[in-house]
Scaffold this active site. Structure first.
Site, PDB file in Angstrom:
ATOM      1  N   LYS A  92     -13.825   4.469  12.530  1.00  0.00           N
ATOM      2  CA  LYS A  92     -13.598   5.310  13.699  1.00  0.00           C
ATOM      3  C   LYS A  92     -14.195   6.699  13.478  1.00  0.00           C
ATOM      4  CE  LYS A  92      -9.314   7.494  13.405  1.00  0.00           C
ATOM      5  NZ  LYS A  92      -7.909   7.755  13.647  1.00  0.00           N
ATOM      6  N   LYS A 148      -3.657   8.122   5.582  1.00  0.00           N
ATOM      7  CA  LYS A 148      -3.810   9.552   5.307  1.00  0.00           C
ATOM      8  C   LYS A 148      -3.289   9.944   3.937  1.00  0.00           C
ATOM      9  CE  LYS A 148      -3.999  11.350  10.003  1.00  0.00           C
ATOM     10  NZ  LYS A 148      -3.471  12.318  10.967  1.00  0.00           N
ATOM     11  N   LYS A 199     -12.326  13.392  12.341  1.00  0.00           N
ATOM     12  CA  LYS A 199     -12.645  14.671  11.711  1.00  0.00           C
ATOM     13  C   LYS A 199     -12.455  14.612  10.200  1.00  0.00           C
ATOM     14  CE  LYS A 199      -8.565  15.818  14.287  1.00  0.00           C
ATOM     15  NZ  LYS A 199      -8.206  16.359  15.597  1.00  0.00           N
TER      16      LYS A 199
HETATM   17  P1  TYM Z   1      -5.714  13.487  17.311  1.00  0.00           P
HETATM   18  O1  TYM Z   1      -5.683  14.974  17.344  1.00  0.00           O
HETATM   19  O2  TYM Z   1      -6.131  12.821  16.049  1.00  0.00           O
HETATM   20  O3  TYM Z   1      -6.673  12.943  18.453  1.00  0.00           O
HETATM   21  C1  TYM Z   1      -6.543  13.343  19.815  1.00  0.00           C
HETATM   22  C2  TYM Z   1      -6.834  12.167  20.712  1.00  0.00           C
HETATM   23  O4  TYM Z   1      -8.157  11.656  20.465  1.00  0.00           O
HETATM   24  C3  TYM Z   1      -8.089  10.249  20.278  1.00  0.00           C
HETATM   25  N1  TYM Z   1      -9.151   9.844  19.344  1.00  0.00           N
HETATM   26  C4  TYM Z   1     -10.026   8.861  19.562  1.00  0.00           C
HETATM   27  N2  TYM Z   1     -10.184   8.013  20.596  1.00  0.00           N
HETATM   28  C5  TYM Z   1     -11.195   7.125  20.511  1.00  0.00           C
HETATM   29  N3  TYM Z   1     -12.042   7.028  19.450  1.00  0.00           N
HETATM   30  C6  TYM Z   1     -11.909   7.858  18.392  1.00  0.00           C
HETATM   31  N4  TYM Z   1     -12.755   7.781  17.358  1.00  0.00           N
HETATM   32  C7  TYM Z   1     -10.867   8.823  18.419  1.00  0.00           C
HETATM   33  N5  TYM Z   1     -10.457   9.785  17.552  1.00  0.00           N
HETATM   34  C8  TYM Z   1      -9.392  10.399  18.130  1.00  0.00           C
HETATM   35  C9  TYM Z   1      -6.721   9.994  19.705  1.00  0.00           C
HETATM   36  O5  TYM Z   1      -6.314   8.658  19.924  1.00  0.00           O
HETATM   37  C10 TYM Z   1      -5.870  10.988  20.475  1.00  0.00           C
HETATM   38  O6  TYM Z   1      -5.482  10.452  21.714  1.00  0.00           O
HETATM   39  N6  TYM Z   1      -0.922  12.249  16.786  1.00  0.00           N
HETATM   40  C11 TYM Z   1      -1.922  12.696  17.750  1.00  0.00           C
HETATM   41  C12 TYM Z   1      -1.554  14.005  18.435  1.00  0.00           C
HETATM   42  C13 TYM Z   1      -0.240  13.987  19.129  1.00  0.00           C
HETATM   43  C14 TYM Z   1       0.105  13.284  20.301  1.00  0.00           C
HETATM   44  C15 TYM Z   1       1.462  13.610  20.576  1.00  0.00           C
HETATM   45  C16 TYM Z   1      -0.573  12.387  21.129  1.00  0.00           C
HETATM   46  C17 TYM Z   1       0.854  14.699  18.761  1.00  0.00           C
HETATM   47  N7  TYM Z   1       1.875  14.469  19.616  1.00  0.00           N
HETATM   48  C18 TYM Z   1       2.122  13.064  21.669  1.00  0.00           C
HETATM   49  C19 TYM Z   1       0.103  11.846  22.227  1.00  0.00           C
HETATM   50  C20 TYM Z   1       1.438  12.182  22.483  1.00  0.00           C
HETATM   51  C21 TYM Z   1      -3.208  12.915  17.022  1.00  0.00           C
HETATM   52  O7  TYM Z   1      -3.243  13.183  15.854  1.00  0.00           O
HETATM   53  O8  TYM Z   1      -4.324  12.891  17.812  1.00  0.00           O
END
Ligand code: TYM
Length: 333
Positions: free
Chosen positions: A195, A112, A198
């Site tokens: 992957k 990032k 967004k």
């Molecule tokens: P975020 O907002 O990027 O994504 C949310 C969830 O979607 C999953 N994901 C995917 N899974 C499969 N294929 C993909 N292409 C794909 N893109 C996104 C992510 O693995 C995620 O589960 N850091 C986290 C948010 C967070 C969080 C937490 C998660 C903050 N605190 C505590 C778990 C526990 C994040 O940015 O997810």
């Protein structure tokens, strides 16, 4: 009942199919038989610049989408991270337990910060995984349902839990990631070795849940495949077709082997056309439900305050123990 916690960032107008198939689908299913806490991670969102009005709107939009996809606020706590102050409090404590080099090894920061350059990235982006560890540990969940890209953050979370437990006193439970094998990583339709994300350079390869269904159908019909004509699941040799099969299987439950058979000798056009229909049938009612929920913002706000109330009670109890165990002088009652 075992507890689960997970989070998602409100950084787009719509969740996408990677979010849904990798994570949110499990959130819905795991409500049965688990004590579930689902968090909208607005504090993680501000690790990169956000327009305040847009952030607030997307936070509500996120809540509406979670409910529209089947998360039941009567059973599961849906809450906004910034409404529970313990997240920031525990994050600081864990910051002080994390070695600089350990934080540096987190690959998401490397990815990032690559664009703007490490020197320009915020310190918040650097300590992002530590805030995530705090999010999780506060609730002492057994499982954290996420996609594959969060695995490294879960490992750090476990390391920090263990470190706190051994330095002070057993306080935290070591959480397990809960990752669906088949849909752990959904790929970009235009660039099927990357992957679906967004932050992709172009929206053409991302299917958004709230997109006009016609646009989603078109994106599927223009998905990048390969120069053969054989519908076969082979991630290495045929990443584009394999990704379409994965999505098809996840949305319909039809086994991949059966899909390969069904499309044998028919080429990619048929596969894409049928999958486009499946996707349209899925997103159309979802969009309608989300819009209806957004019509009653006061009700969404109520759901979120109730969620923050329930989450806050659990988190405050953990925090009290943490402060005591690290030697902070408590106030006389
Ligand atoms: P975020 O907002 O990027 O994504 C949310 C969830 O979607 C999953 N994901 C995917 N899974 C499969 N294929 C993909 N292409 C794909 N893109 C996104 C992510 O693995 C995620 O589960 N850091 C986290 C948010 C967070 C969080 C937490 C998660 C903050 N605190 C505590 C778990 C526990 C994040 O940015 O997810």
């Amino acid at each position: 009942v075992p507890r689960i916690l997970s989070g998602i960032q409100p950084t787009a107008d719509s969740f996408h199919f990677g979010n849904y198939l990798g994570a949110l689908r499990q959130w819905v299913d795991l409500q049965d038989g688990h004590d579930a806490f689902y968090m909208i991670a607005d504090m993680h969102a501000i690790t990169v610049a956000q327009d305040p009005k847009v952030l607030r709107e997307r936070t509500l939009l996120s809540a509406a989408q979670l409910i529209a996809m089947g998360i039941d606020p009567a059973r599961s706590a849906i809450f906004v991270q910034s409404q529970v102050p313990a997240h920031a409090q525990l994050a600081w404590v864990l910051n002080c337990l994390t070695a600089f080099g350990e934080a540096r090894r987190m690959t998401q920061f490397k990815d990032k910060s690559a664009k703007e350059g490490e020197g320009a990235a915020s310190v918040g982006l650097f300590t992002y995984p530590i805030l995530q560890a705090a999010d999780i540990l506060l609730y002492r969940p057994a499982y954290v349902p996420v996609g594959e890209d969060q695995r490294q953050h879960l490992e750090l979370t476990r390391d920090l839990a263990q470190r706190f437990n051994s330095r002070y006193k057993k306080t935290f439970k070591l959480p397990e990631p809960h990752i669906l094998k088949e849909t752990a990583k959904i790929f970009d339709l235009q660039n099927p070795t990357a992957k679906m994300s967004k932050s992709a350079p172009s929206p053409a390869g991302i299917i958004e849940l709230l997109d006009d269904p016609k646009v989603s159908a078109k994106k599927i019909r223009s998905a990048v495949t390969d120069s053969e004509a054989e519908v076969r699941f082979d991630v290495e040799a045929k990443p584009g077709v394999s990704n379409l099969l994965t999505i098809y299987n996840a949305l319909t439950g039809r086994p991949i082997a059966e899909l390969e058979q069904a499309y044998a000798g028919r080429g990619y056009g048929d596969l894409k056309g049928d999958l486009a229909e499946v996707v349209v049938d899925f997103v159309t009612p979802f969009r309608t439900r989300t819009r209806q929920l957004l019509d009653d913002r006061a009700e969404l706000q109520r759901v979120l305050s109730d969620g923050a109330e329930r989450a806050g009670a659990v988190a405050a109890r953990t925090m009290e123990q943490v402060y005591d165990r690290i030697g902070f002088l408590g106030r006389d009652a």
